[in-house]
Design a protein around this motif. Structure first.
Motif, short mmCIF file in Angstrom:
data_model
loop_
_atom_site.label_atom_id
_atom_site.label_comp_id
_atom_site.label_asym_id
_atom_site.label_seq_id
_atom_site.Cartn_x
_atom_site.Cartn_y
_atom_site.Cartn_z
N ASP A 70 -2.41 1.08 13.00
CA ASP A 70 -2.05 0.12 11.93
C ASP A 70 -0.65 0.30 11.50
N ILE A 71 -0.20 1.32 11.35
CA ILE A 71 1.27 1.44 10.77
C ILE A 71 2.20 1.20 11.67
N ARG A 72 2.12 1.42 13.03
CA ARG A 72 3.20 1.14 13.97
C ARG A 72 3.05 -0.53 14.36
N ASN A 73 1.91 -1.12 14.23
CA ASN A 73 1.59 -2.58 14.73
C ASN A 73 2.07 -3.55 13.50
N HIS A 74 2.35 -2.63 12.23
CA HIS A 74 2.67 -3.69 10.96
C HIS A 74 4.10 -3.11 10.61
N PRO A 75 5.00 -3.19 11.18
CA PRO A 75 6.28 -2.39 10.95
C PRO A 75 6.82 -3.20 9.63
N LEU A 76 7.19 -2.21 8.62
CA LEU A 76 7.73 -2.60 7.19
C LEU A 76 8.93 -3.24 7.23
N LEU A 77 9.71 -2.86 8.32
CA LEU A 77 11.03 -3.61 8.68
C LEU A 77 11.10 -3.71 10.21
N PRO A 78 10.98 -4.82 10.83
CA PRO A 78 10.87 -4.89 12.13
C PRO A 78 11.97 -4.63 12.74
N PRO A 79 11.87 -3.86 14.20
CA PRO A 79 13.02 -3.48 14.82
C PRO A 79 14.02 -4.76 15.36
N VAL B 130 0.75 -1.16 0.07
CA VAL B 130 0.18 0.03 0.14
C VAL B 130 0.80 1.30 -0.04
N MET B 131 1.96 1.60 0.90
CA MET B 131 2.53 2.58 1.09
C MET B 131 3.58 2.68 -0.37
N ALA B 132 3.94 1.84 -0.92
CA ALA B 132 4.65 1.72 -2.41
C ALA B 132 3.77 2.38 -3.37
N TRP C 144 -5.94 8.07 15.18
CA TRP C 144 -6.02 9.19 13.88
C TRP C 144 -5.91 8.21 12.80
N THR C 145 -6.58 8.62 11.74
CA THR C 145 -6.15 8.12 10.39
C THR C 145 -5.30 9.06 9.70
N VAL C 146 -4.66 8.32 8.73
CA VAL C 146 -3.75 9.23 7.92
C VAL C 146 -4.27 10.16 7.19
N ALA C 147 -5.57 10.20 6.90
CA ALA C 147 -6.44 11.34 6.35
C ALA C 147 -6.64 12.29 7.49
N GLU C 148 -6.71 11.87 8.89
CA GLU C 148 -7.02 12.70 9.91
C GLU C 148 -5.74 13.67 10.07
N LEU C 149 -4.46 12.89 10.01
CA LEU C 149 -3.22 13.72 10.18
C LEU C 149 -3.00 14.56 9.28
N ARG C 150 -3.31 14.25 8.03
CA ARG C 150 -3.00 15.40 6.75
C ARG C 150 -3.79 16.70 7.19
N GLY D 288 4.91 11.88 18.53
CA GLY D 288 4.47 10.88 18.78
C GLY D 288 4.30 10.08 17.41
N LEU D 289 4.95 10.51 16.64
CA LEU D 289 4.77 10.00 15.10
C LEU D 289 6.18 9.31 14.82
N THR D 290 5.88 8.04 14.01
CA THR D 290 7.06 7.39 13.36
C THR D 290 7.30 7.83 12.23
N SER D 291 8.65 7.53 11.66
CA SER D 291 8.90 8.06 10.37
C SER D 291 7.97 7.54 9.29
N GLU D 292 7.44 6.23 9.43
CA GLU D 292 6.57 5.67 8.50
C GLU D 292 5.16 6.43 8.53
N MET D 293 4.81 6.89 9.72
CA MET D 293 3.54 7.66 9.53
C MET D 293 3.72 9.29 8.92
#
Length: 453
Positions: free
Chosen positions: A58-67, A20-22, A91-97, A116-121
């Motif tokens: 959703d984004i934090r709980n499904h890491p693209l590259l696990p720690p 989805v991100m790509a 918050w949804t990504v739309a709400e963040l925007r 409170g945001l990760t780089s992926e968010m």
């Protein structure tokens, strides 16, 4: 986590968050090269729709590259403020925007939620934004930093003087530096890319730039952009370095290709704090650029916008003085033409600023890319409107050592005049004393490097 949507009678089912991100990315030749891009505009829109409804959790709980397998991911996770994340997790990504673009949302509010945001968010929000959105959101953010002087204030556009020379000739370097100073450029840093990556060469350049700074009492900072290990050797030999430099990637494997890891960065951080000549507290200069992980075959199937955002997640651990995305330097394999370069420059600046980094952009392109100087002028104006902390200045916009095209000293001076921006306050005071600037405008003396000869 819903990864399915129907658009105009066609159902799109994505396998995982990474896909989805790509596919939500704007078109990038690097993603196409990696085989992860959307097949067409319809699939891209579907991916954006799915992404817009995903939550921060959703984004934090499904890491693209696990720690567990990547130290950049660990740095990003460890830097997260859990209390603020808990407020944002639903918050949804739309709400963040929408929050970032809302008229009443100011710099202080953005600075707070950024913790409170990760780089992926952050990358996810960028994917839902138009170019104008990226300019508007970034223009709200003020990120200041201090090495020997402070830059990044509202209304300030600083410039890095980049007086590179194809043989590291000190006199040639000084000639280009004097031209930069005569146009009022150099408040971000006097930063030189060396041809010879040796401790002796780095030390000689640092000594030469420091000599110019002391002779003319210039309030700025110096840096030589060799590999961090070379800089460390030079500093241990007594070289006067105000800060240290390193290129970063968004994965542990990508950084390994650069010859670095977090342990080495920690060691360098301690060294520059202990033996550097900069006042501080901000003593780092990082450079990034979309596509470096793919070129090192270290992208793990993650898109280049998200990987770029992860570079900023690593950089903020070290509270740098300046960060610079060298936006069009790698080539058309990653950013095919001016449209993609302009988009990437605005994305990078926004993502870095949202992660509270003092962002600059090297508005540049390689000669085999489908772009020209007019395209770079367009991007430079957009970035100036977005509040970029600094731009790169090279003589005549043509770097004779790195063989790429950037912005010139007089380009930055023109942008200041056009956008009613000024140099860093301490540097402007020096320019007034030298007779180069008066009341925020260059004087007839400007552009004459013989002032320093």
């Amino acid at each position: 986590m819903n990864l399915k949507t129907t658009l105009l009678g066609t159902t799109f089912q994505f396998k995982h968050l990474k896909e989805v991100m790509a596919k939500a990315n704007e078109e990038k030749s690097g993603d196409q090269l990696a085989g992860i891009s959307a097949q067409d505009a319809k699939e891209r829109i579907a991916a954006k729709l799915v992404l817009s409804d995903l939550t921060m959790a959703d984004i934090r709980n499904h890491p693209l590259l696990p720690p567990e397998i990547d130290e950049v991911s660990r740095v990003i996770e460890e830097g997260l403020n859990e209390k603020i994340y808990t407020e944002l997790r639903n918050w949804t990504v739309a709400e963040l925007r929408e929050y970032l673009l809302r008229q009443e949302t100011g710099n202080d509010e953005i600075r707070r939620i950024s913790r409170g945001l990760t780089s992926e968010m952050v990358a996810a929000a960028a994917k839902l934004m138009s170019n104008l959105d990226l300019v508007q959101a970034a223009s709200k953010m003020e990120v200041t930093s201090h090495c020997n002087i402070t830059i990044g204030q509202k209304g300030v556009l600083s410039g890095r003087a980049q007086p590179n020379h194809p043989t590291d000739n000190i006199q040639g370097m000084k000639a280009a530096l004097f031209e930069a100073l005569s146009y009022g450029i150099g408040d971000a840093v006097i930063g030189i890319n060396p041809v010879i990556d040796s401790a002796d060469s780095v030390k000689n350049m640092l000594l030469a730039t420091k000599e110019v700074m002391e002779k003319w009492q210039i309030p700025t900072q110096n840096c030589v952009l060799a590999h961090i290990k070379t800089q460390m050797r030079a500093i241990r030999q007594g070289a006067p370095a105000d800060m240290v430099f390193q290129s970063l990637a968004g994965t542990e494997e990508g950084n390994r290709a650069f010859g670095i890891d977090v342990a080495l960065l920690d060691e360098a951080d301690a060294l520059i704090a202990r033996e550097g000549t900069g006042t501080g507290p901000n003593l780092w200069y990082f450079e990034t650029g979309q596509g470096s992980e793919l070129s090192a075959e270290a992208h793990h199937g993650i898109d280049q916008v998200t990987l770029e955002s992860r570079c900023y997640g690593l950089a903020r651990k070290y509270k740098p003085f300046i960060v610079n995305t060298v936006v069009g330097f790698i080539g058309p394999e990653y950013l095919y033409d001016s449209k993609q370069v302009i988009r990437a420059g605005l994305e990078d600046h926004f993502m870095g600023k949202l992660q509270q980094l003092p962002m600059g952009v090297d508005v540049c392109y390689t000669n085999h890319m489908k772009a020209d100087q007019n395209d770079m002028d367009n991007l430079a104006v957009l970035l100036s409107a977005a509040g970029v902390n600094y731009l790169i200045g090279v003589a005549m916009a043509d770097d004779c050592m790195l063989n790429y095209q950037s912005t010139s000293y007089h380009d930055i001076a023109t942008l200041r005049e056009l956008m009613r921006l000024r140099p860093a306050p301490a540097f402007e005071q020096w320019l007034v004393k030298m007779g180069i600037m008066d009341n925020g405008r260059l004087t007839p003396l400007a552009g004459d490097p013989t002032l320093f000869m």
